[in-house]
Design a protein around this motif. Structure first.
Motif, mmCIF file in Angstrom:
data_model
loop_
_atom_site.group_PDB
_atom_site.id
_atom_site.type_symbol
_atom_site.label_atom_id
_atom_site.label_comp_id
_atom_site.label_asym_id
_atom_site.label_seq_id
_atom_site.Cartn_x
_atom_site.Cartn_y
_atom_site.Cartn_z
ATOM 1 N N TYR A 28 0.787 -1.451 0.107
ATOM 2 C CA TYR A 28 0.051 0.202 0.312
ATOM 3 C C TYR A 28 1.089 1.360 -0.029
ATOM 4 N N LYS A 29 2.214 1.332 0.607
ATOM 5 C CA LYS A 29 2.737 2.418 0.841
ATOM 6 C C LYS A 29 3.266 2.533 -1.006
ATOM 7 N N TRP A 30 3.579 1.359 -1.211
ATOM 8 C CA TRP A 30 4.407 2.153 -2.843
ATOM 9 C C TRP A 30 3.124 2.388 -4.309
ATOM 10 N N LEU A 31 1.934 1.386 -3.115
ATOM 11 C CA LEU A 31 0.981 2.079 -5.062
ATOM 12 C C LEU A 31 0.275 3.441 -4.023
ATOM 13 N N LYS A 32 0.381 4.137 -2.805
ATOM 14 C CA LYS A 32 -0.182 5.262 -2.483
ATOM 15 C C LYS A 32 1.095 6.317 -3.273
ATOM 16 N N SER A 33 2.840 5.612 -3.074
ATOM 17 C CA SER A 33 3.396 6.606 -3.340
ATOM 18 C C SER A 33 3.703 6.716 -5.468
ATOM 19 N N LYS A 34 2.311 6.223 -5.604
ATOM 20 C CA LYS A 34 2.494 5.644 -6.601
ATOM 21 C C LYS A 34 1.317 6.751 -8.202
ATOM 22 N N THR A 35 0.904 6.504 -6.598
ATOM 23 C CA THR A 35 -1.062 6.508 -7.650
ATOM 24 C C THR A 35 -0.897 8.401 -6.745
ATOM 25 N N SER A 36 -1.113 8.977 -5.492
ATOM 26 C CA SER A 36 -0.599 10.437 -5.071
ATOM 27 C C SER A 36 -1.945 10.477 -5.411
ATOM 28 N N ARG A 37 -3.361 10.131 -4.947
ATOM 29 C CA ARG A 37 -4.408 10.731 -5.177
ATOM 30 C C ARG A 37 -4.713 11.754 -3.625
ATOM 31 N N PRO A 38 -5.353 12.615 -3.691
ATOM 32 C CA PRO A 38 -5.445 13.370 -2.643
ATOM 33 C C PRO A 38 -6.673 12.790 -2.083
ATOM 34 N N ARG A 39 -6.895 13.276 -0.681
ATOM 35 C CA ARG A 39 -7.755 12.260 0.283
ATOM 36 C C ARG A 39 -9.273 12.883 0.001
ATOM 37 N N PRO A 40 -10.621 12.254 0.675
ATOM 38 C CA PRO A 40 -11.187 13.969 -0.544
ATOM 39 C C PRO A 40 -11.338 14.438 0.371
ATOM 40 N N PHE A 41 -11.408 15.203 1.654
ATOM 41 C CA PHE A 41 -11.746 16.468 2.992
ATOM 42 C C PHE A 41 -10.432 17.303 1.888
ATOM 43 N N ALA A 42 -9.302 16.938 1.357
ATOM 44 C CA ALA A 42 -7.909 17.505 0.909
ATOM 45 C C ALA A 42 -8.624 18.750 0.132
ATOM 46 N N VAL A 43 -9.508 18.396 -1.381
ATOM 47 C CA VAL A 43 -10.061 18.252 -2.860
ATOM 48 C C VAL A 43 -11.828 18.590 -2.839
ATOM 49 N N GLU A 44 -12.173 18.017 -1.564
ATOM 50 C CA GLU A 44 -13.893 18.255 -1.841
ATOM 51 C C GLU A 44 -14.234 19.312 -0.437
ATOM 52 N N SER A 45 -15.005 20.631 -0.744
ATOM 53 C CA SER A 45 -15.166 20.530 0.225
ATOM 54 C C SER A 45 -16.623 21.110 1.007
ATOM 55 N N THR A 46 -17.164 19.866 0.443
ATOM 56 C CA THR A 46 -18.292 19.421 1.612
ATOM 57 C C THR A 46 -17.856 18.448 2.103
ATOM 58 N N VAL A 47 -16.806 17.848 2.095
ATOM 59 C CA VAL A 47 -16.243 16.776 3.038
ATOM 60 C C VAL A 47 -15.680 17.305 4.374
ATOM 61 N N ARG A 48 -15.376 16.512 5.531
ATOM 62 C CA ARG A 48 -15.226 17.612 6.564
ATOM 63 C C ARG A 48 -14.283 16.218 6.603
ATOM 64 N N ALA A 49 -12.907 16.769 7.450
ATOM 65 C CA ALA A 49 -12.164 15.767 7.588
ATOM 66 C C ALA A 49 -12.440 15.559 9.184
#
Length: 177
Positions: free
Chosen positions: A80-101
């Motif tokens: 999973y660490k390798w995949l995260k480094s390759k895909t770099s998909r931001p977390r929902p709360f970081a890109v969507e204003s309607t999603v709260r962390a």
């Protein structure tokens, strides 16, 4: 726009809509607290405690199941660490204003859900050796996965991908053990 692109766009919209919908639970304080606790237990604390409990209850008989869980957990972490480094998909709360962390993330990226990957892997291995644990581990695993979306830390697709990867890694691990 091709039919494939249109269908992928629909899936992305559905993924986001479900994330936003489930994330509304973080506005309810007692629910947010429960999901934060479940999520933190899914960090590893629950799984380490389970391994220690298996050793305490079963002694040397538990060495192989616990070693199997530990080795598979290490492989899951590397994948999973390798995949995260390759895909770099931001977390929902970081890109969507309607999603709260609803909790602090362990890292910056969303894909795949490492919590879900580990929960599926550890649960599947534990249940393979100790089937009576299924009544405890199956609901807990579902709650860990759900907590990641409710807390705005992952999209549902990230959780499903983590679950699928966990299942694949476990299947491969039984070839080695």
């Amino acid at each position: 726009m091709s039919k494939l692109e249109l269908n992928l766009d629909r899936l992305r919209l559905w993924d986001l809509a479900l994330c936003v919908r489930l994330n509304t639970a973080v506005r309810i304080d007692p629910l947010r607290r429960v999901f934060r606790i479940v999520s933190r237990l899914g960090d590893g604390m629950f799984w380490y405690a389970l391994m220690i409990a298996l050793l305490a209850a079963n002694g040397a008989k538990a060495l192989i199941p616990v070693a199997h869980m530990a080795a598979t957990g290490l492989v899951c972490t590397l994948v999973y660490k390798w995949l995260k480094s390759k895909t770099s998909r931001p977390r929902p709360f970081a890109v969507e204003s309607t999603v709260r962390a609803g909790a602090d993330p362990l890292d910056a990226f969303s894909f795949p859900s490492g919590h879900t990957l580990h929960a599926v892997a550890f649960s599947a291995i534990a249940v393979a050796y100790y089937p009576m644990l299924a009544v405890l581990l199956a609901p807990f695993t579902v709650l860990v996965a759900l907590s990641r979306v409710v807390l705005g830390l992952h999209y549902p697709s990230d959780v499903l991908a983590g679950a699928a990867l966990g299942a694949l890694i476990v299947c491969a691990s039984f070839l080695a053990f």
